[in-house]
Design an enzyme around this catalytic site. Structure first.
Site, short mmCIF file in Angstrom:
data_model
loop_
_atom_site.label_atom_id
_atom_site.label_comp_id
_atom_site.label_asym_id
_atom_site.label_seq_id
_atom_site.Cartn_x
_atom_site.Cartn_y
_atom_site.Cartn_z
N CYS A 133 15.52 13.47 21.85
CA CYS A 133 14.65 14.57 22.22
C CYS A 133 14.03 15.23 21.00
O CYS A 133 14.64 16.09 20.36
CB CYS A 133 15.43 15.60 23.04
SG CYS A 133 14.41 16.99 23.54
N CYS A 136 13.65 18.97 21.30
CA CYS A 136 14.88 19.75 21.13
C CYS A 136 15.32 19.78 19.67
O CYS A 136 15.80 20.80 19.19
CB CYS A 136 16.04 19.14 21.93
SG CYS A 136 15.59 18.53 23.55
N ASP A 137 15.21 18.65 18.99
CA ASP A 137 15.90 18.50 17.70
C ASP A 137 14.97 18.39 16.49
O ASP A 137 15.45 18.41 15.36
CB ASP A 137 16.80 17.25 17.74
CG ASP A 137 17.88 17.39 18.83
OD1 ASP A 137 18.27 18.54 19.09
OD2 ASP A 137 18.30 16.37 19.39
#
Ligand code: NDP
Length: 308
Positions: A133, A136-137
């Site tokens: 992701c 997300c990261d």
């Protein structure tokens, strides 16, 4: 025990849209939306192709709006995962662990989950530099060298997104042409921070407690090389979330729900309908998922009328 009119299993554009339509038809649907509600768009940044939002929209915000709209008309939500089902008799039964729910109809909208390469090193280093992701990261990798595996729209979108943070992004793809749409390809090709390694697969993610690189095999020559990186992203597609349905309704060899009477959303089991990525091997867009959620709710309404 009260018998529900409709239980929607799963959320995302399909489940929430089924909720909006079924609630507005006064069916008071129950949506068992999962612990990670909202589906794959919760892992996306800008959604630029959802009609009605010319400036684009953040995926999580779009899903929050879908959910609010379903709630406004009376959809009820349980934020847990369905563990098993029993469709062998009427009423249909849906379970969260030992808790049983009975219902006249079910819409399956459980979507699809991230595919992984399946390497031992990949799972060992998950969360230690391995991620699926970018949204997300990505921000954890400011100034870092990154690798992303895949040749589809997801890989191109994520590679482009990651260049906001990374010093360089290397795309590793098993073929010499991309599957991604032309516009996404061009964006990636034009980006000076993105380079490509073609005809190659990753055989090992390197590093003990943190990712330090990847061992890459050229599929034409068999030659092995090491590509250094601090972050390793996998974007090779998705698998339908249907393991709890095996043996209960017809699935295709890849696990997608079969709809034998397209364009309706009817499955092989009376009273059970499916919408969104769980039944879609071709389009897999937020807008097509939403559309099929609408179709499923209308199919449910018609089905419930036949029960009176
Ligand atoms: P796709 O299935 O389209 O692409 C997966 C890619 O990963 C392919 O290039 C495939 O290679 C490669 N791949 C698959 N399995 C492996 C493996 N085991 N090892 C190495 N490589 C592998 O998935 P996406 O998630 O990219 O896209 C899914 C759908 O969502 C598409 O319809 C896409 O258009 C859409 N989408 C749209 C976006 C947008 O419009 N903003 C953004 C993201 C996705 P190969 O080509 O050899 O099969």
């Amino acid at each position: 025990m009260a018998i529900e009119n409709l239980i929607i299993i799963g959320s995302g554009p399909a489940g929430y849209t089924a909720g909006i339509y079924a609630a507005r038809a006064n069916l008071s649907p129950l949506c068992i939306e999962g612990y990670q509600s909202g589906g794959l768009l919760m892992l996306t940044s800008d959604v630029e192709n959802f009609p009605g939002f010319p400036q684009g929209m953040m995926g999580p915000e779009l899903m929050a709006n879908f959910r609010k709209q379903a709630e406004r008309f009376g959809t009820r939500f349980i934020s847990k995962n369905v563990t098993h089902i029993d469709f062998s008799s009427f009423p249909l039964k849906v379970y969260i662990e030992n808790e049983e729910f009975q219902t006249k109809a079910v819409v399956i909208a459980t979507g699809a989950a991230t595919k992984w390469l399946g390497l031992e090193s990949e799972s060992r280093l998950l969360g230690k530099g391995v991620s699926s992701c970018a949204t997300c990261d990505g921000a954890f990798f400011k100034g870092a060298k990154l690798i992303i595996v895949g040749g589809g729209d997801s890989a191109m979108e994520e590679a482009t997104f990651l260049t906001r943070f990374a010093s360089h992004v290397t795309v590793i793809h098993r073929k010499d042409t991309l599957r991604a749409s032309k516009i996404m390809q061009e964006r990636a090709f034009k980006n000076p921070k993105i380079s490509f390694i073609w005809d190659s697969e990753v055989v090992e993610v390197l590093g003990q407690d943190a990712v330090t690189g990847a061992r890459v095999k050229n599929l034409k020559t068999g030659a092995l090389s090491e590509v250094p990186c601090e972050g390793f992203f996998v974007a090779i597609g998705h698998e339908p979330n249907t393991s709890f349905l095996k043996g209960h309704i017809d699935l295709d060899p890849k696990g997608y729900v079969i709809l034998p009477k397209r364009p309706t959303t009817v499955t092989s089991r009376t009273g059970v309908f499916a919408a969104g990525d769980v039944q879609d091997t071709i389009y897999r867009q937020a807008i097509t998922a939403a559309a099929s959620g609408c179709q499923a709710a209308i199919d449910v309404e018609k089905h419930l009328e036949t029960l009176h």
